[in-house]
Design an enzyme around this catalytic site. Structure first.
Site, PDB file in Angstrom:
ATOM      1  N   SER A  11      27.585  21.651  35.852  1.00  0.00           N
ATOM      2  CA  SER A  11      28.333  21.477  34.606  1.00  0.00           C
ATOM      3  C   SER A  11      29.771  21.988  34.739  1.00  0.00           C
ATOM      4  O   SER A  11      30.597  21.683  33.895  1.00  0.00           O
ATOM      5  CB  SER A  11      27.633  22.241  33.484  1.00  0.00           C
ATOM      6  OG  SER A  11      27.547  23.609  33.834  1.00  0.00           O
ATOM      7  N   CYS A  73      22.724  23.135  39.685  1.00  0.00           N
ATOM      8  CA  CYS A  73      22.709  23.607  38.295  1.00  0.00           C
ATOM      9  C   CYS A  73      21.257  23.901  37.936  1.00  0.00           C
ATOM     10  O   CYS A  73      20.401  23.002  38.024  1.00  0.00           O
ATOM     11  CB  CYS A  73      23.276  22.500  37.403  1.00  0.00           C
ATOM     12  SG  CYS A  73      23.090  22.814  35.638  1.00  0.00           S
ATOM     13  N   GLU A 152      33.296  30.813  33.279  1.00  0.00           N
ATOM     14  CA  GLU A 152      34.241  29.683  33.185  1.00  0.00           C
ATOM     15  C   GLU A 152      35.635  30.169  32.778  1.00  0.00           C
ATOM     16  O   GLU A 152      36.626  29.485  32.998  1.00  0.00           O
ATOM     17  CB  GLU A 152      33.736  28.630  32.193  1.00  0.00           C
ATOM     18  CG  GLU A 152      32.526  27.830  32.689  1.00  0.00           C
ATOM     19  CD  GLU A 152      32.860  26.794  33.776  1.00  0.00           C
ATOM     20  OE1 GLU A 152      33.962  26.245  33.768  1.00  0.00           O
ATOM     21  OE2 GLU A 152      31.984  26.556  34.648  1.00  0.00           O
ATOM     22  N   CYS A 184      20.835  30.672  37.202  1.00  0.00           N
ATOM     23  CA  CYS A 184      21.902  29.722  36.842  1.00  0.00           C
ATOM     24  C   CYS A 184      22.959  29.868  37.925  1.00  0.00           C
ATOM     25  O   CYS A 184      23.302  30.995  38.309  1.00  0.00           O
ATOM     26  CB  CYS A 184      22.459  30.101  35.480  1.00  0.00           C
ATOM     27  SG  CYS A 184      24.052  29.349  35.092  1.00  0.00           S
ATOM     28  N   HIS A 186      26.001  29.690  37.914  1.00  0.00           N
ATOM     29  CA  HIS A 186      27.205  30.446  37.550  1.00  0.00           C
ATOM     30  C   HIS A 186      27.018  31.953  37.791  1.00  0.00           C
ATOM     31  O   HIS A 186      27.984  32.672  38.016  1.00  0.00           O
ATOM     32  CB  HIS A 186      27.530  30.261  36.067  1.00  0.00           C
ATOM     33  CG  HIS A 186      28.232  28.988  35.725  1.00  0.00           C
ATOM     34  ND1 HIS A 186      27.629  27.758  35.805  1.00  0.00           N
ATOM     35  CD2 HIS A 186      29.509  28.752  35.305  1.00  0.00           C
ATOM     36  CE1 HIS A 186      28.495  26.817  35.409  1.00  0.00           C
ATOM     37  NE2 HIS A 186      29.643  27.401  35.116  1.00  0.00           N
TER      38      HIS A 186
END
Ligand code: DGL
Length: 269
Positions: A11, A73, A152, A184, A186
């Site tokens: 994403s 992801c 992000e 995740c 991230h």
């Protein structure tokens, strides 16, 4: 031997944790990366919307004559992997199995923590695989929805990140897990902050990196590695603002990516 590129998507920036490890382990492989920055986060959306996005992301990557796709992801892998594996005639690998099996391999107490987006945690995807591989394992999971926006925006190691991590991870620490899946892609960008709360003795599993290892073995087994010594190409695409991705992505990858990022309209796919 197969010199076609590997397609990777997420994403946003999180999938770069997988790209970094792919570059290290498979230096001859070319990569096409798509970060759906215009529609991040995926993890708080419905299964239906996530699935629609994943189909579009894959249709976009298929324009590049790729040999394999990594869904870098946790959310997309948890919600849509089986559907896209059935729909497309190309190997598609998610991050859940490689991370869950590594957790089972290295946990000595069998107490395994899982953190992820609400979509991932609600799907029960990691727990399902852990229980298949180790029926006696004890799992403890926690959704951490604020982690993705922190990453992000580049807030990976400051006081805000620490306070949020303390709030989410305190209950898992109390359960004395010996292994924590950062479920995740991230989250490994918050590794130092997470380690600061959990303590150095807790083993942290990076799903993107585990998937890169898994993909290397798969390419070897299928005789699909790129020719060694070849100079790889790296292409990056995003669905929104290039500057943010280039700046933070270069920091995360420890490699300048400013020259090669393009913006695309993912709704066309
Ligand atoms: N990096 C993603 C994951 O692994 C997506 C996070 C999000 O967009 O919510 O779940």
């Amino acid at each position: 031997m197969d010199n076609r590129p590997i397609g990777v998507f997420d994403s946003g920036l999180g999938g770069l944790t997988s790209v970094k490890e792919l570059m290290r382990r498979l230096p001859q492989e070319s990569i096409v990366y798509f970060g759906d920055t215009g529609r991040v986060p995926y993890g708080t959306r419905s299964d239906e919307t996530i699935t629609k996005y994943v189909f579009q992301d894959i249709r976009f990557l298929l324009n590049f004559d790729i040999k394999l796709i990594i869904i870098a992801c946790g959310t997309a892998s948890s919600v849509a992997l089986e559907k896209v594996q059935q729909a497309f005639n190309i190997p598609i690998i998610g991050v859940v199995y490689p991370a869950a099996s590594q957790a089972v391999n290295i946990s000595t107490t069998g107490k395994i923590g899982i953190i992820g987006t609400p979509g991932t945690i609600n799907s029960g995807s990691y727990i399902r695989i852990i229980k298949e591989l180790a029926p006696d394992a004890k799992t403890f999971s926690k959704a951490c929805p604020l982690f993705v926006p922190l990453v992000e925006n580049g807030y990976t190691m400051n006081e805000v990140a620490r306070l949020v991590a303390q709030e989410y991870l305190g209950p898992l620490k109390d359960k004395c897990v010996d292994t924590l899946i950062m479920g995740c892609t991230h989250y490994p960008l918050l590794k130092n902050t997470i380690e600061g709360i959990m303590g150095k003795e807790v083993r942290l599993i990076d799903p993107g990196a585990e998937t890169a290892k898994y993909v290397k073995q798969l390419l070897i087994d299928k005789n699909m590695l790129g020719q060694s010594g070849i100079v790889p190409t790296y292409k990056y695409f995003v669905s929104d603002c290039i500057e943010n991705f280039s700046r933070l992505g270069s920091l995360f990858l420890e490699k300048e990516i400013t020259q090669s990022v393009e913006k695309i309209d993912i709704e066309k796919y």
